[in-house]
Design an enzyme around this catalytic site. Structure first.
Site, PDB file in Angstrom:
ATOM      1  CE1 TYR A 209      54.946  65.378  38.509  1.00 39.94           C
ATOM      2  CE2 TYR A 209      55.558  66.825  40.367  1.00 39.94           C
ATOM      3  CZ  TYR A 209      55.163  65.483  39.940  1.00 39.94           C
ATOM      4  OH  TYR A 209      55.231  64.655  40.439  1.00 39.94           O
ATOM      5  CB  CYS A 210      50.650  68.529  34.622  1.00 39.13           C
ATOM      6  SG  CYS A 210      50.856  69.244  32.941  1.00 39.13           S
ATOM      7  NE  ARG A 211      48.846  63.468  29.692  1.00 37.88           N
ATOM      8  CZ  ARG A 211      49.057  63.715  28.230  1.00 37.88           C
ATOM      9  NH1 ARG A 211      50.129  63.387  27.549  1.00 37.88           N
ATOM     10  NH2 ARG A 211      48.022  64.695  27.967  1.00 37.88           N
TER      11      ARG A 211
ATOM     12  CE1 TYR B 250      57.187  61.464  37.754  1.00 43.69           C
ATOM     13  CE2 TYR B 250      56.093  60.171  36.347  1.00 43.69           C
ATOM     14  CZ  TYR B 250      57.107  60.294  37.474  1.00 43.69           C
ATOM     15  OH  TYR B 250      57.494  59.366  38.365  1.00 43.69           O
TER      16      TYR B 250
END
Length: 120
Positions: free
Chosen positions: A89-91, A118
């Site tokens: 995951y990332c932003r 996230y």
């Protein structure tokens, strides 16, 4: 009139296909599906590919921090076991989709992108 309808339908179909394959064929899951994925794979590894500044605001418990933008990203990823399932995951879900594509090219068998990122 029929020509315009066919063009609209073709564009809609193209958009649908693009949206499904934008992550390079990487399976994506939503935040609502994380619990199910963890139940299915008790040995699920979680990788946070955000920058240290982003991670300072919080992260998933137990997540490995491997910044996708760092020069040693591929080297660090290559050291992980390839036979385990990974949730990345990332932003927003874009960098993590890219990270998943890199992982698949390196021979990882099971990688999942967190669509929406996230907190999404």
């Amino acid at each position: 009139m029929n020509t315009i309808l066919y063009i609209v339908l073709a564009l809609a179909a193209a958009y649908f296909l693009y949206s499904r394959l934008a992550g390079g064929g990487v399976p994506s899951i939503s935040n609502n599906e994380i619990k199910e994925l963890r139940a299915q794979y008790p040995n699920l590894e979680i990788i946070d590919v955000r920058t240290p500044q982003e991670i300072a605001g919080g992260k998933m418990k137990g997540a490995h921090e491997i910044n996708f933008m760092s020069s040693d990203f591929q080297k660090r990823i290559s050291k992980l076991p390839k036979d385990r399932p990974y949730l990345v995951y990332c932003r927003s879900g874009r960098r993590s989709a890219g990270a998943c594509s890199v992982m698949l090219k390196q021979g990882f068998e099971q990688v999942y992108n967190l669509s929406g990122g996230y907190g999404g």
